[in-house]
Design an enzyme around this catalytic site. Structure first.
Site, PDB file in Angstrom:
ATOM      1  CB  CYS A  50      28.405   4.460   9.904  1.00 55.16           C
ATOM      2  SG  CYS A  50      29.498   3.251   9.137  1.00 55.16           S
ATOM      3  NE  ARG A  52      30.404  -2.900  15.025  1.00 54.02           N
ATOM      4  CZ  ARG A  52      30.007  -4.159  14.837  1.00 54.02           C
ATOM      5  NH1 ARG A  52      29.352  -4.789  15.778  1.00 54.02           N
ATOM      6  NH2 ARG A  52      30.291  -4.793  13.715  1.00 54.02           N
ATOM      7  CB  SER A 197      35.135  13.460   5.383  1.00 53.72           C
ATOM      8  OG  SER A 197      33.758  13.357   5.676  1.00 53.72           O
TER       9      SER A 197
END
Length: 451
Positions: A50, A52, A197
């Site tokens: 998220c 790189r 999640s």
């Protein structure tokens, strides 16, 4: 070793660029296939998280490799090369190894010391193995990176400095209040059922929320996650799964929402959120861990709503204190980089040494055969003794030079010793190359499926 990494991360690029450059799973596969089709690259893999996007490759030409990898990243990310270039960083050979090892230890993470990056490195290696784009160098490199990361977490207190992005995000939502106190009794909605999640759901359960609703495009995955949370002997949380179409209704009942899906568009729009909070008296806390974002940034302006996303996490992490153990981890990384480089340089000369010993064995066999022709009266015992004596002489003559050349080749600048050995003994380059190919095939078979 000609290892090259070209990439961008939260340290080099604003979140708006990272968001646009995010690569979907199928895009990552196409990027790797095109990387191997490019002339300078012999193998490659991609590390995409998220915060790189990094393309690793074994190249034979540095400048051509940088140009080609940069162009490929721009083509597959959809961000123009001219716009992307100012945010790209390049690491080569030992500096590239140092970079990956630092990443594996959590030193380059948005939240220093977080351990989730190890799973993402494992996924990057698995993708390269599945597509057969990761050869001996990248297999060795990523396997070692995983070991270095685990060593850093087991031998130091870097875990005290680090935490998951989920925990850090919840701390920002709690705004100075203890997370367990803040979360106690709240109703949570988790959108998505992937690894992030799942981590969010487990963290919320441990923090004391009373209910968790899991929404996912594939209902079966959401149901599996809910089943795990409901297992006896767990946290006591009540969890159930719903389809994505029910998110609007669940949003009206939730106190805290964590979203991390692979959607390319918004999952929650500003209108969705305004509708959900209309007339409610309690605040709504939103944590968006997706890249590109799941939750409309307009939520920042809606009264009664607090949104924490990747951008705000990046700003908050800049002020986060570093642990005292970070220096120890840096020392581990430096030692491991030196050891990896020495091992790679030593491995580079091995095919030449094997070819030399093969040539010597052929010479011994030829001379013994010639002797048998001249002295046909030798019995088996005499012939065996003569053969063994000649072999011992050759082995003793070769032992010291081959051991020493391996030692010298493992030192910085030792790559030239293989060339010198081939020249001095007039070794056939094709023989050396065939040994290298055999080693590469053995390594590919051994590493296939190993992560």
């Amino acid at each position: 070793m000609s290892l090259l990494v070209v990439g961008l991360s939260h340290r080099s690029a604003p979140v708006s660029i990272l968001e646009r450059a995010a690569l979907a799973a199928d895009t990552q596969a196409k990027l790797l296939q095109d990387t191997l089709a490019a002339e300078p690259a012999a193998e490659g893999t991609v590390l995409a998280t998220c915060n790189r996007i990094e393309l690793y490759a074994d190249v034979d030409k540095f400048h051509a490799g940088v140009a080609e990898l940069s162009t490929l990243l721009a083509q597959h990310s959809g961000v123009g090369l001219d716009e992307l270039t100012p945010y790209l960083y390049v690491h080569y050979e030992d500096r590239a190894v140092h970079h990956l090892f630092s990443v594996a230890c959590g030193l380059d993470s948005m939240v220093v010391g977080e351990g989730q990056i190890l799973g993402q490195i494992k996924d990057a290696l698995a993708l390269g193995q599945e597509l057969h784009t990761a050869g001996r160098l990248l297999n060795d490199l990523f396997q070692q990176a995983l070991r270095v990361g685990k060593r850093a977490h087991s031998e130091t207190g870097i875990d005290r400095a680090g935490q998951s992005l989920v925990t850090f995000g919840l701390e920002q939502l709690a705004d100075g209040t203890d997370v367990d106190t803040w979360a106690k009794g709240k109703k949570a909605l988790v959108i998505g059922a992937g690894s992030m999640s799942s981590l969010a759901a487990a963290t919320l359960a441990r923090s004391g929320v009373s209910d968790i609703v899991i929404a996912n495009r594939t209902l079966a995955r959401a149901e599996r996650l809910a089943q795990i949370l409901n297992e006896p002997g767990g946290t006591g949380v009540s969890a159930h799964a719903v389809e994505m179409v029910a998110v609007g209704d669940e949003l009206t009942r939730a106190d805290v929402v964590v979203s991390c899906t692979g959607a390319t568009g918004l999952v929650l729009t500003g209108d969705d959120i305004e509708t959900a909070v209309h007339g409610r008296r309690t605040p709504l806390a939103l944590l968006d861990l997706a890249m590109p974002r799941d939750i409309d940034a307009a939520a920042h302006r809606i009264p009664g709503v607090r949104l924490v996303d990747i951008e705000s996490l990046a700003e908050a992490s800049a002020d986060a204190p570093m642990a005292a153990d970070v220096d120890r981890v840096r020392g581990i990384v430096s030692d491991e980089v030196a050891a990896f480089g020495a091992a790679q340089r030593a491995a580079h000369i091995t095919p030449t040494v094997v070819a030399l010993r093969t040539m010597a064995a052929d010479v011994v066999a030829g001379e013994v055969a010639r002797l048998e022709g001249r002295l046909p009266g030798l019995d088996d015992k005499q012939r065996a003794e003569i053969t063994q004596t000649v072999r011992r002489v050759v082995d003793k003559l070769l032992h010291a030079p081959t051991v020493r050349v391996k030692q010298l080749a493992s030192e910085p600048g030792g790559a030239g010793y293989a060339d010198a050995l081939r020249t001095l003994f007039d070794l056939d380059p094709e023989t050396v190359a065939s040994v290298s190919r055999a080693d590469l095939n053995d390594a590919d078979v051994k590493n296939r499926g190993r992560v």
